[in-house]
Scaffold this active site. Structure first.
Site, mmCIF file in Angstrom:
data_model
loop_
_atom_site.group_PDB
_atom_site.id
_atom_site.type_symbol
_atom_site.label_atom_id
_atom_site.label_comp_id
_atom_site.label_asym_id
_atom_site.label_seq_id
_atom_site.Cartn_x
_atom_site.Cartn_y
_atom_site.Cartn_z
ATOM 1 N N SER A 32 39.516 36.671 42.147
ATOM 2 C CA SER A 32 38.743 36.301 40.801
ATOM 3 C C SER A 32 37.438 35.354 41.411
ATOM 4 O O SER A 32 36.570 35.469 40.619
ATOM 5 C CB SER A 32 39.480 35.065 40.303
ATOM 6 O OG SER A 32 39.903 34.092 41.031
ATOM 7 N N ASP A 33 37.205 35.020 42.608
ATOM 8 C CA ASP A 33 35.972 34.463 43.298
ATOM 9 C C ASP A 33 34.863 35.326 43.116
ATOM 10 O O ASP A 33 33.549 35.224 43.221
ATOM 11 C CB ASP A 33 36.037 33.854 44.703
ATOM 12 C CG ASP A 33 37.012 32.643 44.632
ATOM 13 O OD1 ASP A 33 37.279 31.898 43.585
ATOM 14 O OD2 ASP A 33 37.548 32.168 45.705
ATOM 15 N N TYR A 34 35.391 36.719 43.473
ATOM 16 C CA TYR A 34 34.204 37.658 43.057
ATOM 17 C C TYR A 34 33.912 38.436 41.973
ATOM 18 O O TYR A 34 33.154 39.294 41.685
ATOM 19 C CB TYR A 34 34.337 38.974 44.290
ATOM 20 C CG TYR A 34 34.621 38.438 45.708
ATOM 21 C CD1 TYR A 34 33.371 37.948 46.416
ATOM 22 C CD2 TYR A 34 35.973 37.927 46.162
ATOM 23 C CE1 TYR A 34 33.630 37.073 47.748
ATOM 24 C CE2 TYR A 34 35.988 37.090 47.355
ATOM 25 C CZ TYR A 34 35.049 36.896 48.157
ATOM 26 O OH TYR A 34 35.280 36.433 49.057
#
Length: 415
Positions: free
Chosen positions: A173-175
């Protein structure tokens, strides 16, 4: 015309870990002045992540942290202290935008949430990005992107059919989440240009990640089919996988999309008889005999380097690609040609590579000229040039511990 699209934009960044800093990195690399607010008592988690220069951990030696914070400035400021909060609000008054990525409620407890900030700066754009959002039964969920991998269903659907759920290496999700945030920020900036009004942007990173599972969620809801762990295989393509090649831990990815490509594939590898073999002549037959087909393909690929296998198959019209290592990527001629990697000299790490954005703006290309800052590197510039504090003011803040100067606990590396 501005040299960079965000030239003149002023950002105060309280965010840490990865999802938040990626947003401000894009802004900084396109001209924004981004001030990171950190302190030695509460380090950004990325400062504790390997790899470190010479494998020696230290708060300014993480290449992981450096990668996400190029072109930014950093001050050491303890915002839990009254004078620290006062100083932070002075920067908010100066800024166009504030960003934070804390557990919901944290910034309110500190007196630095959106409502507090807009009292000193009514036109401020405020980004709050968190695990599951600022409200709802799970809004206090704490963690990082790896935890959202699990909650979003990615861990349950990644791995092999006979294995346990996989702890995906990447905090997926960070990307994904940062690009939703950036779109919202651009919209908020355009609106403020017309109205002069600020905006509160609230993001749940889990929701950003779940959108990429939409086809599988629909398949489950409509057809009752549930995506399980299936390694590298695909529901509709066969062969579809990663196959061993000549050399130590060398692989090639192959994906045959249709019957015409299957014919090309069979001809390319010297097995035209497979097209008439009842086990492989149709997609249904290949799926039913996928284990055997993968074994036979692996026997063929082992005779070639991945580069040779890729070239041979691509020349025949079959989708194939080398599974590149980190060393391969850093020396990749295409990436070099497009200047994707930029070498900068960091005060503690020395010269190392930074990623450029994965897009190029023809009129206002990015500028990656400053390595990530060491903690407190820009104290003088920010406190004196931006806030106008005197040497006596700064001396008092140092004496009170509002401006922190050293990390006095044993450094704990995450990896």
């Amino acid at each position: 015309m501005a040299k960079h699209i965000f030239e003149g934009l002023k950002v105060v960044d309280f965010s840490w870990a990865a999802a938040g800093p990626q947003v401000s990195r894009e802004l900084a690399e396109h001209g924004a002045t981004v001030i990171l607010i950190e302190n030695h008592r509460h380090l950004s988690p990325l400062r504790t992540f390997a790899p470190y220069r010479d494998a020696q951990p230290g708060i300014d030696r993480s290449a992981f942290y450096a990668e996400y914070n190029a072109n930014k400035r950093c001050i050491a400021l303890d915002i839990t202290k009254p004078r620290g909060k006062e100083t932070a609000l002075a920067l908010v008054k100066w800024a166009d935008m504030v960003a934070e990525s804390m557990t919901p409620g944290t910034m309110a407890d500190l007196g630095l949430d959106y409502e507090s900030c807009r009292k000193v700066n009514p036109g401020v754009i405020y980004l709050s990005t968190s695990m599951q959002g600022a409200y709802g039964p799970h809004h206090l969920f704490k963690g990082v992107g790896h935890h959202i991998n699990a909650v979003s269903g990615y861990s349950a659907t990644t791995g092999w059919p006979d294995s346990d759920p996989t702890m995906i290496f990447s905090a997926y999700s960070d990307y994904i989440a940062p690009w939703y945030s950036l779109i919202a920020i651009v919209g908020a900036l355009l609106r403020r240009r017309k109205t002069g009004q600020g905006m509160f942007i609230e993001q749940a990173q889990m929701e950003s990640g779940v959108t990429f599972s939409a086809p599988h969620l629909l398949d489950s809801a409509v057809n009752g089919r549930h995506l399980g762990r299936r390694g590298n295989r695909d529901s509709y393509l066969c062969p579809h996988g990663v196959y061993p090649c000549r050399g130590a831990d060398r692989w090639v990815a192959i994906a045959v999309e249709n019957e015409l490509q299957w014919q090309w594939f069979c001809d390319a590898i010297g097995h035209p008889e497979w097209m008439a073999d009842p086990r492989f002549s149709t997609i249904l037959g290949r799926k039913q005999n996928e284990d055997e087909l993968d074994r036979l393909i692996g026997e063929w690929t082992r005779s070639f380097t991945p580069e040779q296998a890729m070239a041979l198959l691509q020349e025949s019209g079959v989708p194939a690609g080398v599974v590149q290592t980190c060393e391969d990527l850093l020396s990749d001629p295409q990436m070099k040609h497009r200047r994707h990697y930029r070498l900068l000299k960091h005060p503690a790490i020395g010269e190392h590579s930074y990623h450029a954005p994965a897009y190029i703006l023809s009129k206002t290309p990015c500028d990656i000229s400053r390595p990530a800052p060491t903690l407190g590197q820009d104290n003088d510039y920010v406190y004196k040039e931006i806030l106008g504090l005197t040497d006596n003011d700064i001396a008092d803040m140092l004496a009170e511990g509002v401006i922190t100067t050293e990390y006095d606990a044993p450094f704990k590396s995450t990896w």
